[in-house]
Design a protein around this motif. Structure first.
Motif, short mmCIF file in Angstrom:
data_model
loop_
_atom_site.label_atom_id
_atom_site.label_comp_id
_atom_site.label_asym_id
_atom_site.label_seq_id
_atom_site.Cartn_x
_atom_site.Cartn_y
_atom_site.Cartn_z
N TYR A 1 -17.46 0.25 -6.07
CA TYR A 1 -16.01 -0.02 -6.08
C TYR A 1 -15.56 -0.52 -7.46
CZ TYR A 1 -14.41 0.61 -1.24
OH TYR A 1 -14.02 1.14 -0.05
N ALA A 2 -16.33 -1.44 -7.99
CA ALA A 2 -15.97 -2.05 -9.28
C ALA A 2 -15.92 -0.98 -10.38
CB ALA A 2 -16.95 -3.15 -9.64
N LEU A 3 -16.86 -0.04 -10.33
CA LEU A 3 -16.90 0.99 -11.38
C LEU A 3 -15.81 2.03 -11.16
CD1 LEU A 3 -20.77 1.53 -11.76
CD2 LEU A 3 -19.22 0.22 -13.24
N TRP A 4 -15.41 2.18 -9.89
CA TRP A 4 -14.40 3.19 -9.54
C TRP A 4 -12.99 2.79 -9.99
CZ3 TRP A 4 -10.32 2.45 -5.98
CH2 TRP A 4 -9.66 3.61 -5.55
N ALA A 5 -12.69 1.50 -9.90
CA ALA A 5 -11.29 1.04 -10.01
C ALA A 5 -10.74 1.01 -11.43
CB ALA A 5 -11.18 -0.36 -9.41
N ASP A 6 -9.45 1.36 -11.54
CA ASP A 6 -8.70 1.15 -12.79
C ASP A 6 -8.04 -0.22 -12.75
OD1 ASP A 6 -9.03 3.80 -13.90
OD2 ASP A 6 -7.66 4.50 -12.32
N LEU A 7 -7.82 -0.71 -11.53
CA LEU A 7 -7.10 -1.99 -11.39
C LEU A 7 -7.41 -2.55 -10.02
CD1 LEU A 7 -4.70 -3.82 -12.52
CD2 LEU A 7 -3.24 -2.50 -11.00
N MET A 8 -7.50 -3.90 -9.95
CA MET A 8 -7.54 -4.54 -8.63
C MET A 8 -6.34 -5.48 -8.52
SD MET A 8 -10.53 -6.54 -6.59
CE MET A 8 -10.18 -7.31 -5.00
N ILE A 9 -5.74 -5.45 -7.35
CA ILE A 9 -4.63 -6.37 -7.07
C ILE A 9 -5.06 -7.22 -5.87
CG2 ILE A 9 -2.21 -6.55 -6.32
CD1 ILE A 9 -1.80 -3.66 -7.32
N ILE A 10 -4.86 -8.52 -5.93
CA ILE A 10 -5.07 -9.35 -4.73
C ILE A 10 -3.70 -9.88 -4.30
CG2 ILE A 10 -6.30 -11.27 -3.66
CD1 ILE A 10 -8.41 -11.03 -5.79
N ASP B 1 7.93 -10.66 -4.46
CA ASP B 1 8.35 -9.39 -3.89
C ASP B 1 7.38 -8.28 -4.31
OD1 ASP B 1 10.82 -8.45 -2.46
OD2 ASP B 1 10.64 -6.96 -4.06
N ASN B 2 7.14 -7.34 -3.39
CA ASN B 2 6.23 -6.24 -3.71
C ASN B 2 6.62 -5.52 -5.00
OD1 ASN B 2 4.27 -6.40 -1.76
ND2 ASN B 2 5.45 -5.26 -0.24
N SER B 3 7.94 -5.38 -5.23
CA SER B 3 8.37 -4.66 -6.44
C SER B 3 7.85 -5.37 -7.70
CB SER B 3 9.89 -4.53 -6.48
OG SER B 3 10.46 -5.80 -6.54
N LYS B 4 7.77 -6.71 -7.63
CA LYS B 4 7.25 -7.47 -8.77
C LYS B 4 5.76 -7.20 -8.97
CE LYS B 4 9.74 -11.72 -9.64
NZ LYS B 4 9.75 -13.17 -9.41
N ILE B 5 5.06 -7.07 -7.86
CA ILE B 5 3.60 -6.84 -7.94
C ILE B 5 3.36 -5.44 -8.52
CG2 ILE B 5 1.45 -6.70 -6.60
CD1 ILE B 5 2.82 -8.72 -4.62
N VAL B 6 4.17 -4.48 -8.10
CA VAL B 6 4.03 -3.12 -8.63
C VAL B 6 4.40 -3.10 -10.12
CG1 VAL B 6 4.84 -0.73 -8.44
CG2 VAL B 6 4.44 -2.07 -6.36
N ASP B 7 5.45 -3.85 -10.50
CA ASP B 7 5.81 -3.93 -11.93
C ASP B 7 4.63 -4.47 -12.74
OD1 ASP B 7 8.41 -3.11 -11.41
OD2 ASP B 7 9.24 -5.14 -11.38
N VAL C 1 0.86 -1.20 0.00
CA VAL C 1 0.00 0.00 0.00
C VAL C 1 0.88 1.24 0.00
CG1 VAL C 1 -1.76 1.30 1.27
CG2 VAL C 1 -1.70 -1.17 1.44
N ARG C 2 1.91 1.22 0.84
CA ARG C 2 2.78 2.38 0.94
C ARG C 2 3.43 2.71 -0.40
NH1 ARG C 2 6.45 2.48 6.16
NH2 ARG C 2 8.00 2.69 4.56
N GLU C 3 3.89 1.68 -1.09
CA GLU C 3 4.56 1.88 -2.37
C GLU C 3 3.57 2.44 -3.40
OE1 GLU C 3 7.61 1.95 -3.11
OE2 GLU C 3 7.49 2.02 -5.29
N LEU C 4 2.35 1.88 -3.43
CA LEU C 4 1.35 2.35 -4.40
C LEU C 4 0.98 3.80 -4.13
CD1 LEU C 4 -0.94 -0.84 -4.49
CD2 LEU C 4 0.63 -0.08 -6.29
N VAL C 5 0.82 4.12 -2.84
CA VAL C 5 0.45 5.49 -2.47
C VAL C 5 1.60 6.44 -2.80
CG1 VAL C 5 -0.07 7.01 -0.49
CG2 VAL C 5 -1.22 4.78 -0.71
N LYS C 6 2.83 6.01 -2.51
CA LYS C 6 4.01 6.83 -2.81
C LYS C 6 4.10 7.13 -4.31
CE LYS C 6 8.56 5.73 -2.47
NZ LYS C 6 9.53 4.79 -1.93
N ARG C 7 3.68 6.17 -5.11
CA ARG C 7 3.74 6.36 -6.57
C ARG C 7 2.55 7.16 -7.09
NH1 ARG C 7 6.84 2.18 -9.32
NH2 ARG C 7 5.90 3.02 -11.21
N GLY C 8 1.69 7.64 -6.17
CA GLY C 8 0.62 8.55 -6.58
C GLY C 8 -0.71 7.88 -6.83
N ALA C 9 -0.85 6.59 -6.51
CA ALA C 9 -2.13 5.91 -6.74
C ALA C 9 -3.08 6.17 -5.57
CB ALA C 9 -1.91 4.41 -6.88
#
Ligand code: CTP
Length: 405
Positions: A85-94, A175-181, A28-36
């Motif tokens: 939520y479904a209409l709001w999202a550009d992407l969902m990650i589990i 690794d989180n970096s892979k998920i963000v990639d 979450v921190r990484e996604l928020v840091k990247r502006g999401a």
């Protein structure tokens, strides 16, 4: 600033109940840091491992756990929050996705907030499974994962390593970096367009030994080549990466060959190039190497004032191979375009990537790059300052425009 694909994107993070759930905090921190903007949905068992309060604090949004009634603070209407939520999202990650949640999603269950939402999604879904080795390797899990892939979901498969149970094996959350990639690739609209292609990429500097403790190197970090290798892998290619000394870390799935000198690199490229469809030579190969390597450390009393050098072989220029796409790089400080064109023709390349050193944020030891791509056929494409990962993807897309010979 360069454009970041994640900036301004609306992402739902689904967290399910496994020990790896604690890693969701960093994600979450990484996604928020990247502006999401991030909204979180948890399964009830996920709350055994990590509290909704933690994830709500990090995301800045309420967390949904129960289907009915949903959290009053979620700010969405009670009965249709999943549709909102479904209409709001550009992407969902589990991440992490337990084998239980994977099984439910593969079979269309809607028995908790997370699985209900998944059925209503209109956006792409990235799934990062995590489980103990036997649960992950179980035939039913393998079939369910295959089904999710067939459905078009983007899987970030787990890694080998130490597991919470004490066992070793496949199942550790990527690794989180892979998920963000993966999020970045999916949000860029890039598909697995390099599937069944084989890429050979070179990266990093070379070290030319003077004696057992000293060498001549250069400032290349290897980042550009590693990002190209990663992007090609994420787009479905089978990738071999020949790397000079570098601190960058390659994905486990990339065939990494570590070398040291220009001569080592030439040997490795000559051997590997025939097994690949495309060669991308992004390494900063030394042009000169000491004429001889001292067997012992050169002492101060030797009063060394110069080192005799000899030219290294030019790897690209001496390639004797047909039927491959060959891409080179050019680093120029003046007459950039003219010199790059000359290099492309002298080295018989299909495409050359011109690195601009005009912009301080481009080139060595930074995460961004500004390049111009020249095709043998004449086309010239300028790109703005981008992350090296985005630049890598632009380079790959340009390669796809070249006709296979
Ligand atoms: N290259 C190579 N073998 C070498 C040196 C460079 O294959 N011994 C490759 C690089 O990996 C790059 C391209 O050639 O893809 C251009 O490298 P660059 O250093 O820009 O050019 P050089 O040919 O070394 O020419 P100069 O240093 O004079 O600019």
């Amino acid at each position: 600033m360069h454009d970041d694909v994640l900036t301004g994107k609306k992402i739902i993070l689904g967290v399910t109940g496994g020990i790896a759930a604690f890693k969701a905090t960093y994600l979450v921190r990484e996604l928020v840091k990247r502006g999401a903007e991030v909204k979180i949905v948890m399964t009830p068992s996920a709350t055994e491992f990590i509290t909704p309060l933690t994830l709500s604090s990090l995301s800045g949004n309420p967390v949904i756990v129960n289907v009915f009634p949903p959290d009053q603070r979620a700010g969405t209407s009670l009965s249709t929050w999943h549709i909102d939520y479904a209409l709001w999202a550009d992407l969902m990650i589990i991440a992490p996705a337990t084998v239980n949640s994977i099984a439910k999603i593969a079979h269309g269950f809607a028995d908790n907030a997370l699985t209900t939402l998944v059925l209503a999604l209109r956006c792409p879904l990235v799934i990062a499974p995590a489980a103990d080795v036997d649960m992950y390797e179980n035939k039913l899990t393998r079939e369910n994962i295959q089904k999710l892939e067939q459905l078009g979901h983007y899987l970030v498969l787990p890694e080998e390593g130490d597991l919470a149970s004490g066992l070793k094996g496949k199942g550790r959350l990527a690794d989180n970096s892979k998920i963000v990639d993966a999020a970045e690739i999916v949000l860029s609209g890039i598909t697995k367009d390099l599937t069944a292609k084989k890429f050979l990429v070179t990266a990093g500097p070379t070290y030319e030994d003077i004696d057992p403790v000293r060498y001549i190197g250069n400032r290349s970090s290897g980042k550009m080549g590693y990002e190209i290798a990663k992007a090609a892998f994420l787009r479905g290619a089978e990738v071999t990466l020949i790397s000079g000394p570098s601190h960058e870390i390659a994905y486990q799935e990339i065939n990494l060959i570590k070398i040291r000198s220009a001569a080592d690199m030439k040997k490795a490229v000559d051997k590997e190039v025939k097994n690949n469809d495309v060669l991308i030579m992004s390494a900063a190969v030394a042009d000169f190497t000491p004429a001889s390597v001292a067997g012992k450390k050169i002492k101060k009393e030797n009063k060394l004032s110069s080192i005799a050098l000899k030219e290294t072989d030019d790897i690209l220029a001496s390639l004797n191979i047909k039927g491959k796409i060959i891409v080179g790089f050019a680093l120029e400080t003046d007459n950039e375009l003219e010199n790059a064109r000359k290099k492309m023709s002298n080295k018989n390349l299909d495409m050359i990537v011109l690195n601009s050193l005009q912009n301080k944020k481009s080139g060595f030891e930074v995460d961004t790059n500004e390049v111009t791509i020249l095709h043998k056929a004449g086309a010239l494409v300028n790109f703005p300052l981008l992350s090296k990962f985005q630049t890598a993807n632009k380079i790959l897309t340009e390669i796809l425009k070249i006709e296979y010979k």
